[in-house]
Scaffold this active site. Sequence first.
Site, mmCIF file in Angstrom:
data_model
loop_
_atom_site.group_PDB
_atom_site.id
_atom_site.type_symbol
_atom_site.label_atom_id
_atom_site.label_comp_id
_atom_site.label_asym_id
_atom_site.label_seq_id
_atom_site.Cartn_x
_atom_site.Cartn_y
_atom_site.Cartn_z
ATOM 1 N N ASP A 101 0.812 -1.214 0.000
ATOM 2 C CA ASP A 101 0.000 0.000 0.000
ATOM 3 C C ASP A 101 0.848 1.269 0.000
ATOM 4 O OD1 ASP A 101 0.916 -0.517 2.572
ATOM 5 O OD2 ASP A 101 -1.057 -0.516 3.525
ATOM 6 N N ASP B 203 7.178 3.971 3.551
ATOM 7 C CA ASP B 203 7.490 5.062 4.477
ATOM 8 C C ASP B 203 8.999 5.040 4.742
ATOM 9 O OD1 ASP B 203 7.346 7.052 6.389
ATOM 10 O OD2 ASP B 203 6.502 5.769 7.943
HETATM 11 P P1 IMP Z 1 7.984 1.128 6.044
HETATM 12 O O1 IMP Z 1 8.607 -0.185 6.385
HETATM 13 O O2 IMP Z 1 8.300 2.175 7.092
HETATM 14 O O3 IMP Z 1 8.290 1.619 4.648
HETATM 15 O O4 IMP Z 1 6.458 0.983 6.226
HETATM 16 C C1 IMP Z 1 5.624 0.383 5.334
HETATM 17 C C2 IMP Z 1 4.380 -0.130 6.065
HETATM 18 O O5 IMP Z 1 3.994 0.741 7.122
HETATM 19 C C3 IMP Z 1 3.230 -0.145 5.112
HETATM 20 O O6 IMP Z 1 3.089 -1.438 4.577
HETATM 21 C C4 IMP Z 1 2.053 0.209 5.982
HETATM 22 O O7 IMP Z 1 1.480 -0.966 6.502
HETATM 23 C C5 IMP Z 1 2.607 0.983 7.130
HETATM 24 N N1 IMP Z 1 2.371 2.449 7.009
HETATM 25 C C6 IMP Z 1 3.276 3.419 6.733
HETATM 26 N N2 IMP Z 1 2.708 4.628 6.710
HETATM 27 C C7 IMP Z 1 1.395 4.432 6.965
HETATM 28 C C8 IMP Z 1 0.249 5.328 7.060
HETATM 29 O O8 IMP Z 1 0.314 6.551 6.905
HETATM 30 N N3 IMP Z 1 -0.938 4.730 7.331
HETATM 31 C C9 IMP Z 1 -1.092 3.385 7.498
HETATM 32 N N4 IMP Z 1 -0.061 2.529 7.406
HETATM 33 C C10 IMP Z 1 1.172 3.045 7.158
HETATM 34 MG MG MG Z 2 1.121 -2.613 5.164
#
Ligand code: IMP
Ligand code: MG
Length: 177
Positions: free
Chosen positions: A97, A100
């Site tokens: 989705d 981040d």
């Molecule tokens: P990363 O590992 O920090 O890149 O995070 C990715 C995961 O964090 C995604 O698969 C989402 O499940 C969750 N995530 C990051 N930002 C958001 C947000 O704004 N809303 C909901 N889920 C988020």
């Molecule tokens: Mg996710």
Amino acid sequence: MHNDLKKISVSAEEISAMNKRIGEAISRDFKDKNPLFIGLLKGCIPFMPDMLKYVLIPCTIDYVRASSYEGTKTTGDVRIHGHIPNVEGRHVIIVDDIIDTGRTLEAIRRLFLERGALTVTNCVLLDKPEGRVIDITPAYVGGLVPNEFVVGYGLDYNERYRNLPYIGVLREEIYKK
Ligand code: IMP
Ligand code: MG
């Protein structure tokens, strides 16, 4: 708009246009490569099935369950639960989705390369570039969002709001109470 939201960031119409653009681009780029789409549950629903409607080339699909979030905070510790698809000799497209920090996609990309994937390509509906900790830019991105916590269309806050047909910014009172 749902009462718990402050504003809508991406409308249902904008999401449809993103799905079409991404699906058509992947169809062109992966023609004759029989890609394996691997969705990260549960955030890839409904993005992956909707986007796949525009992928008109031979392909297969699978999934993994990955988690790193509790509430609105990333724990930084990426876990994969249960089933791991066979990726040997395949061109894998990971579908999530949102990106981040980049930790989730990076951890899963490495795992698939270790397990014999030929290539691993990242595809996300949304990108929050300000949150990035790992230097990674997905090949397919629907749109950019600022560093705010968003929900809807697969994105959740403690498992809620995934069913909204649009994406919006959650009111702070909801997660601060
Ligand atoms: P990363 O590992 O920090 O890149 O995070 C990715 C995961 O964090 C995604 O698969 C989402 O499940 C969750 N995530 C990051 N930002 C958001 C947000 O704004 N809303 C909901 N889920 C988020
Ligand atoms: Mg996710």
